[in-house]
Design a protein around this motif. Sequence first.
Motif, PDB file in Angstrom:
ATOM      1  N   LEU A 133     -34.980 -46.036  52.636  1.00 58.15           N
ATOM      2  CA  LEU A 133     -34.222 -46.233  53.871  1.00 58.15           C
ATOM      3  C   LEU A 133     -34.481 -45.110  54.872  1.00 58.15           C
ATOM      4  N   ASP A 134     -34.552 -43.869  54.372  1.00 63.46           N
ATOM      5  CA  ASP A 134     -34.770 -42.728  55.265  1.00 63.46           C
ATOM      6  C   ASP A 134     -36.112 -42.806  55.979  1.00 63.46           C
ATOM      7  N   ALA A 135     -37.113 -43.407  55.313  1.00 65.90           N
ATOM      8  CA  ALA A 135     -38.433 -43.520  55.940  1.00 65.90           C
ATOM      9  C   ALA A 135     -38.349 -44.314  57.233  1.00 65.90           C
ATOM     10  N   PHE A 136     -37.524 -45.360  57.242  1.00 65.53           N
ATOM     11  CA  PHE A 136     -37.407 -46.197  58.435  1.00 65.53           C
ATOM     12  C   PHE A 136     -36.317 -45.687  59.375  1.00 65.53           C
ATOM     13  N   ALA A 137     -35.321 -44.998  58.832  1.00 67.24           N
ATOM     14  CA  ALA A 137     -34.312 -44.367  59.684  1.00 67.24           C
ATOM     15  C   ALA A 137     -34.938 -43.267  60.533  1.00 67.24           C
ATOM     16  N   VAL A 182     -45.217 -32.405  45.418  1.00 64.10           N
ATOM     17  CA  VAL A 182     -44.703 -31.054  45.659  1.00 64.10           C
ATOM     18  C   VAL A 182     -44.075 -30.964  47.044  1.00 64.10           C
ATOM     19  N   LEU A 183     -44.715 -31.610  48.015  1.00 66.35           N
ATOM     20  CA  LEU A 183     -44.183 -31.602  49.375  1.00 66.35           C
ATOM     21  C   LEU A 183     -42.776 -32.183  49.407  1.00 66.35           C
ATOM     22  N   VAL A 184     -42.608 -33.346  48.793  1.00 66.07           N
ATOM     23  CA  VAL A 184     -41.294 -33.999  48.775  1.00 66.07           C
ATOM     24  C   VAL A 184     -40.296 -33.189  47.951  1.00 66.07           C
ATOM     25  N   GLY A 185     -40.730 -32.729  46.774  1.00 65.18           N
ATOM     26  CA  GLY A 185     -39.833 -31.973  45.906  1.00 65.18           C
ATOM     27  C   GLY A 185     -39.332 -30.705  46.556  1.00 65.18           C
ATOM     28  N   PHE A 186     -40.239 -30.003  47.231  1.00 70.19           N
ATOM     29  CA  PHE A 186     -39.871 -28.723  47.813  1.00 70.19           C
ATOM     30  C   PHE A 186     -39.011 -28.893  49.058  1.00 70.19           C
ATOM     31  N   THR A 187     -39.468 -29.770  49.963  1.00 67.33           N
ATOM     32  CA  THR A 187     -38.753 -29.891  51.231  1.00 67.33           C
ATOM     33  C   THR A 187     -37.409 -30.582  51.083  1.00 67.33           C
ATOM     34  N   SER A 188     -37.257 -31.429  50.053  1.00 68.75           N
ATOM     35  CA  SER A 188     -36.010 -32.183  49.923  1.00 68.75           C
ATOM     36  C   SER A 188     -34.864 -31.354  49.372  1.00 68.75           C
ATOM     37  N   ILE A 222     -43.237 -40.044  54.784  1.00 71.28           N
ATOM     38  CA  ILE A 222     -44.289 -40.063  53.759  1.00 71.28           C
ATOM     39  C   ILE A 222     -43.691 -40.235  52.369  1.00 71.28           C
ATOM     40  N   ALA A 223     -42.499 -39.688  52.147  1.00 74.62           N
ATOM     41  CA  ALA A 223     -41.829 -39.874  50.855  1.00 74.62           C
ATOM     42  C   ALA A 223     -41.467 -41.332  50.653  1.00 74.62           C
ATOM     43  N   GLY A 224     -40.897 -41.956  51.681  1.00 70.78           N
ATOM     44  CA  GLY A 224     -40.500 -43.350  51.571  1.00 70.78           C
ATOM     45  C   GLY A 224     -41.677 -44.280  51.345  1.00 70.78           C
ATOM     46  N   PHE A 225     -42.759 -44.069  52.083  1.00 69.78           N
ATOM     47  CA  PHE A 225     -43.931 -44.932  51.925  1.00 69.78           C
ATOM     48  C   PHE A 225     -44.550 -44.765  50.542  1.00 69.78           C
ATOM     49  N   ALA A 226     -44.555 -43.540  50.033  1.00 69.11           N
ATOM     50  CA  ALA A 226     -45.138 -43.287  48.714  1.00 69.11           C
ATOM     51  C   ALA A 226     -44.327 -43.927  47.595  1.00 69.11           C
ATOM     52  N   LEU A 227     -43.034 -44.182  47.855  1.00 67.50           N
ATOM     53  CA  LEU A 227     -42.155 -44.707  46.810  1.00 67.50           C
ATOM     54  C   LEU A 227     -41.900 -46.209  46.924  1.00 67.50           C
ATOM     55  N   LEU A 228     -42.474 -46.874  47.919  1.00 61.06           N
ATOM     56  CA  LEU A 228     -42.217 -48.303  48.110  1.00 61.06           C
ATOM     57  C   LEU A 228     -42.562 -49.120  46.868  1.00 61.06           C
ATOM     58  N   GLY A 229     -43.737 -48.866  46.291  1.00 60.80           N
ATOM     59  CA  GLY A 229     -44.165 -49.625  45.117  1.00 60.80           C
ATOM     60  C   GLY A 229     -43.241 -49.427  43.930  1.00 60.80           C
ATOM     61  N   THR A 247     -39.894 -37.356  42.404  1.00 63.17           N
ATOM     62  CA  THR A 247     -41.295 -36.948  42.482  1.00 63.17           C
ATOM     63  C   THR A 247     -42.125 -37.585  41.371  1.00 63.17           C
ATOM     64  N   ALA A 248     -41.505 -37.853  40.225  1.00 57.70           N
ATOM     65  CA  ALA A 248     -42.235 -38.540  39.156  1.00 57.70           C
ATOM     66  C   ALA A 248     -42.645 -39.932  39.605  1.00 57.70           C
ATOM     67  N   ALA A 249     -41.776 -40.587  40.385  1.00 55.38           N
ATOM     68  CA  ALA A 249     -42.081 -41.935  40.855  1.00 55.38           C
ATOM     69  C   ALA A 249     -43.323 -41.957  41.733  1.00 55.38           C
ATOM     70  N   ILE A 250     -43.607 -40.852  42.412  1.00 53.54           N
ATOM     71  CA  ILE A 250     -44.833 -40.774  43.208  1.00 53.54           C
ATOM     72  C   ILE A 250     -46.050 -40.697  42.295  1.00 53.54           C
ATOM     73  N   CYS A 251     -45.957 -39.911  41.228  1.00 52.51           N
ATOM     74  CA  CYS A 251     -47.085 -39.738  40.309  1.00 52.51           C
ATOM     75  C   CYS A 251     -47.375 -40.992  39.490  1.00 52.51           C
ATOM     76  N   VAL A 252     -46.346 -41.771  39.163  1.00 51.94           N
ATOM     77  CA  VAL A 252     -46.556 -42.946  38.315  1.00 51.94           C
ATOM     78  C   VAL A 252     -46.887 -44.186  39.126  1.00 51.94           C
ATOM     79  N   GLY A 253     -46.841 -44.088  40.461  1.00 55.31           N
ATOM     80  CA  GLY A 253     -47.072 -45.246  41.304  1.00 55.31           C
ATOM     81  C   GLY A 253     -48.545 -45.565  41.498  1.00 55.31           C
ATOM     82  N   ARG A 254     -48.804 -46.712  42.071  1.00 58.11           N
ATOM     83  CA  ARG A 254     -50.177 -47.185  42.269  1.00 58.11           C
ATOM     84  C   ARG A 254     -50.951 -46.324  43.258  1.00 58.11           C
ATOM     85  N   GLU A 255     -50.207 -45.591  44.147  1.00 54.99           N
ATOM     86  CA  GLU A 255     -50.897 -44.737  45.104  1.00 54.99           C
ATOM     87  C   GLU A 255     -51.622 -43.586  44.422  1.00 54.99           C
TER      88      GLU A 255
END
Length: 393
Positions: free
Chosen positions: A143-147, A23-29, A328-335, A276-284
């Motif tokens: 990329l944005d996570a490291f930028a 929700v954080l990523v979906g809303f703020t993005s 936090i979005a980038g780290f959550a989506l790495l996997g 945001t779905a990619a966050i929910c389906v990931g290993r995290e």
Amino acid sequence: MGSDMALVKDFSVSAVNAGLVTVLVGFTSSAAIIFQAAAALGATEKEIGSWMWALGLGMGLTCIGLSLRYRMPIATAWSTSGAAMLITGTAGLSMREAVGAFLVSGGLITLCGFTGWFERALNRIPMSIASGMLSGVLLRFGLDAFAAMKIQFAMTMAMLCTYLLGRRFLPRYAVISALLVGVAIAGAQGLLHTGGIRLELAEPVLVVPRFSLHAVIGVALPLFVVTMASQNVPGVAALRTSGYKVSSSPLVGWTGATTLLLAPFGAFALNLSTITAAICVGREAHEDPARRYVAAVTAGVFYIMTGLFGATIGAVFAALPRELVLAIAGFALLGTIGNGLVSALGQEREREPALITFLVTASGVSSFGIGSAFWGLAAGVLALVVLKAGRRS
């Protein structure tokens, strides 16, 4: 009763955290795009609040209902590309005409979903191409996570180190640990802007639709096309790339039906989520894929809260530094990015078309109001057809 007991049994802190980050990523993005779209139609402050109420309620109900029904992490979202199209494509239209267009678009999405037309077309797309498209959509977030380190090096580097240590020792809590460290550092540096936070309920405002040919051609049809091509196609790819086999027909159908129900209050287009779905389906979310659906259910609860307290939740999210959200979005989506690339490039015969799909999608190219996900898919399919034809000859 059995469903409730299963939900309690499958509950985990990591899944709740994944739902919150979703929700954080979906809303703020993209919330700012929603506000601009509503303002382009001359919406009042109450009508903008109603849009957030309807969208939050629609996303919440579909996330919870579909995830519990299929026991899979099915996340939904508003159509960001559709909202961007509304900003420039609604000139001269009244709010009533726009709502009429929302209803027509929602009806078309419902029809394509429940009749199975969408799934029959989707099943012709190879998994490698779909995975390349998904990875291209998500690459920007990685990329944005490291930028973000260029602006807030100390905070984002501390978050990265915390994430890596979490992945090593407590994998399920890596993302929430990084988030907490980021919030703590942002607070210590005076980067949390909490002055605008106030408790305020959103009020639904009913707009009676008016149907016009101009609105149907200029808004309804483009909104339908961009939502299906740029949102629902990669949304299904996010599920399938993570190993979830589910018919997309009822999923798309129910998002369309929910749009029909809530469009008069401002829910212009609901669809399956990609990022945001990619966050929910990931290993995290959880190490066990069968228990990750709790993340999408939790996201649904947070989305409903976002809708009910639209102004308040918006101020809370706006209080966080942009770099913290990007990190936090980038780290959550790495996997998920890694898994998508493995799936895309795994088959040598389809590697080049999948790579073309990935690169075109990641480029962000947009034309005729349709986003890069569609053009990446089209380029990959074209490459696949040409190369396969060449092999046969």
